[in-house]
Design an enzyme around this catalytic site. Sequence first.
Site, PDB file in Angstrom:
ATOM      1  N   VAL A  13      12.731   6.897   5.256  1.00 25.97           N
ATOM      2  CA  VAL A  13      13.518   6.200   4.241  1.00 25.97           C
ATOM      3  C   VAL A  13      13.045   6.479   2.805  1.00 25.97           C
ATOM      4  CG1 VAL A  13      12.209   4.058   4.639  1.00 25.97           C
ATOM      5  CG2 VAL A  13      14.403   3.930   3.556  1.00 25.97           C
ATOM      6  N   LYS A  76       3.502   8.699   6.813  1.00 25.75           N
ATOM      7  CA  LYS A  76       2.711   7.539   7.227  1.00 25.75           C
ATOM      8  C   LYS A  76       1.273   7.696   6.717  1.00 25.75           C
ATOM      9  CE  LYS A  76       1.906   4.878  11.315  1.00 25.75           C
ATOM     10  NZ  LYS A  76       1.392   5.042  12.622  1.00 25.75           N
ATOM     11  N   SER A 129       6.419   2.004  -5.526  1.00 25.22           N
ATOM     12  CA  SER A 129       6.852   0.664  -5.132  1.00 25.22           C
ATOM     13  C   SER A 129       8.338   0.472  -5.412  1.00 25.22           C
ATOM     14  CB  SER A 129       6.050  -0.389  -5.884  1.00 25.22           C
ATOM     15  OG  SER A 129       6.496  -1.658  -5.497  1.00 25.22           O
ATOM     16  N   GLY A 131      10.500  -0.109  -2.541  1.00 22.92           N
ATOM     17  CA  GLY A 131      11.207   0.047  -1.269  1.00 22.92           C
ATOM     18  C   GLY A 131      12.292   1.101  -1.362  1.00 22.92           C
ATOM     19  N   LYS A 183      -1.975   0.273  -7.018  1.00 23.45           N
ATOM     20  CA  LYS A 183      -0.880  -0.084  -6.100  1.00 23.45           C
ATOM     21  C   LYS A 183      -1.347  -1.182  -5.132  1.00 23.45           C
ATOM     22  CE  LYS A 183       3.009   0.096  -3.763  1.00 23.45           C
ATOM     23  NZ  LYS A 183       2.969   0.048  -2.380  1.00 23.45           N
ATOM     24  N   HIS A 186      -1.319  -4.365  -6.945  1.00 24.79           N
ATOM     25  CA  HIS A 186       0.085  -4.750  -7.060  1.00 24.79           C
ATOM     26  C   HIS A 186       0.526  -5.488  -5.788  1.00 24.79           C
ATOM     27  CE1 HIS A 186       4.215  -3.930  -5.755  1.00 24.79           C
ATOM     28  NE2 HIS A 186       4.578  -4.074  -7.007  1.00 24.79           N
ATOM     29  N   ASN A 187       0.216  -4.916  -4.648  1.00 25.37           N
ATOM     30  CA  ASN A 187       0.635  -5.543  -3.390  1.00 25.37           C
ATOM     31  C   ASN A 187      -0.060  -6.886  -3.171  1.00 25.37           C
ATOM     32  OD1 ASN A 187       1.881  -3.056  -3.156  1.00 25.37           O
ATOM     33  ND2 ASN A 187       1.583  -2.940  -0.962  1.00 25.37           N
ATOM     34  N   GLU A 190       1.633  -9.334  -5.211  1.00 29.06           N
ATOM     35  CA  GLU A 190       2.910  -9.654  -4.547  1.00 29.06           C
ATOM     36  C   GLU A 190       2.686 -10.764  -3.486  1.00 29.06           C
ATOM     37  OE1 GLU A 190       4.965  -6.055  -3.196  1.00 29.06           O
ATOM     38  OE2 GLU A 190       5.381  -7.093  -1.318  1.00 29.06           O
TER      39      GLU A 190
END
Length: 482
Positions: A13, A76, A129, A131, A183, A186-187, A190
């Site tokens: 994706v 991955k 980031s 999605g 990152k 950042h997560n 979140e």
Amino acid sequence: MAEADIALIGLAVMGQNLILNMNDHGFVVCAYNRTVEKVDKFLANEAKGTKIIGARSLDEMVKKLKKPRRVMMLVKAGSAVDAFIDQLVPLLEKGDIIIDGGNSEYTDSRRRHKSLKEKGLLFVGSGVSGGEDGARYGPSLMPGGEPEAWPHIKDIFQGIAAKVGSEPCCDWVGEDGAGHFVKMVHNGIEYGDMQLICEAYSLMKDALGMSPGEMSEVFTEWNKGELDSFLIEITKDILAYKDVDGEYLVEKIKDAAGQKGTGKWTAISALEYGMPVTLIGEAVFARCLSSLKDERVTASSQLSGPEVTKYDGDKKAFIEDIRQALYASKIVSYAQGFMLMREAAKEFNWTLNYGGIALMWRGGCIIRSRFLGNIKEAFEKNASLRNLLLDDFFKTEILKCQKAWRKVVSQAVLLGIPTPAFSTALAFFDGYRSARLPANLIQAQRDYFGAHTYELLASPGKFVHTNWTGHGGNVSSSTYNA
Ligand code: NBP
């Protein structure tokens, strides 16, 4: 023929959408995937009619690239990244660039950067980031690694990134693993933002007895002010959403939160570098506690709480108090996140651009918000700002919210409603603004039982031991600061 500006490996994706985004911005992309049938399928469907080309082997892919070659992976995280790097190294030349856009651990990126640098290749580990939608129409991109690579990828990265006004949500973050570290933070943030919103929801639902529909209206209002953000916006939509039977869907969802690990990594780094990133830690633990559903159900019939569980004061005023408590806690959470980045920068010798990081998060990503614009301004005013809480804007904001914040946390305690993130943020605030904490007693205890020594306020830097009991020896242990 060398015709492609960049190659992208990984047609799941994220990869597919990023390729289409690059194509929209005029770049020629060569697509490749481990399972090569996916390349043909992609070219025949999503990429049909575009300038996107494909390759059926890595060798073919490399030959199609302009120099210096730019190869980006969106596969991955973990061994797949190393496997591709191993296959790419013999095919590339000095000065070529390998970019890992997956959710890799920053320690892996540091290792990859070092080993590729020894081979003359330029490694970039980039946080991506936003999605699927972000990848397609404008992600937040956080590239770090070999600075020499940046001029060669800047146009592509800033071209495809989300924009706030005309400013791209992408800039060079720093050396080796800095992009993936940022990152990760950042997560973690979140996780914190989501937990804070959940606590506001829980207070409105349980203390005030509000329906999801009513709460959705409150979040709609909140989204017009200081809390304006993607997560508040989707929360208002989620709360308003009704199932086919006309019931609110949110109330039918099992209250056991999942996690993929990036919040946990942030908390682990915080412990490792000794930074009190308490809110993200609590947010991770809150998810852990939520997942003990069966145990909680059993405990709920055995461990009773306070008799009064509903707030009987002015409902409208309390909703405003909750909003202020959320806002103040959020300021603390971001202050803590930036403290962690500052400490990592010290540890690894990174030169981080904090205002730039706030801008990278300002759009395109899950934590995007108006608030990040204020953080950017704070660091623009003072690049070496020690702590966000000491910036004039945030200082004023948090002091304005203080009374409501204390009221909400104390009401939650009285009513038996768990608010770990609101509470830990307030405890941090009170600790951070204390010139004197009770750690003097800890030092005395440590010296009492382990002869660990202590420092006297009157003679800084001088560590001494006391024979507290009169029967212990006068020999001291080493001085530990960890
Ligand atoms: P996935 O994380 O599902 O990865 C799928 C890709 O990895 C496919 O190309 C697959 O090839 C390849 N792959 C796997 Br799985 N194992 C491999 C191996 N051992 N060797 C070589 N290739 C292997 O895809 P995604 O959701 O698009 O995410 C890509 C990266 O971006 C991940 O690191 C992810 O954490 C990160 N990310 C995802 C999001 C999101 O919202 N999904 C957001 C931000 C970042 P195959 O087709 O041959 O199996």
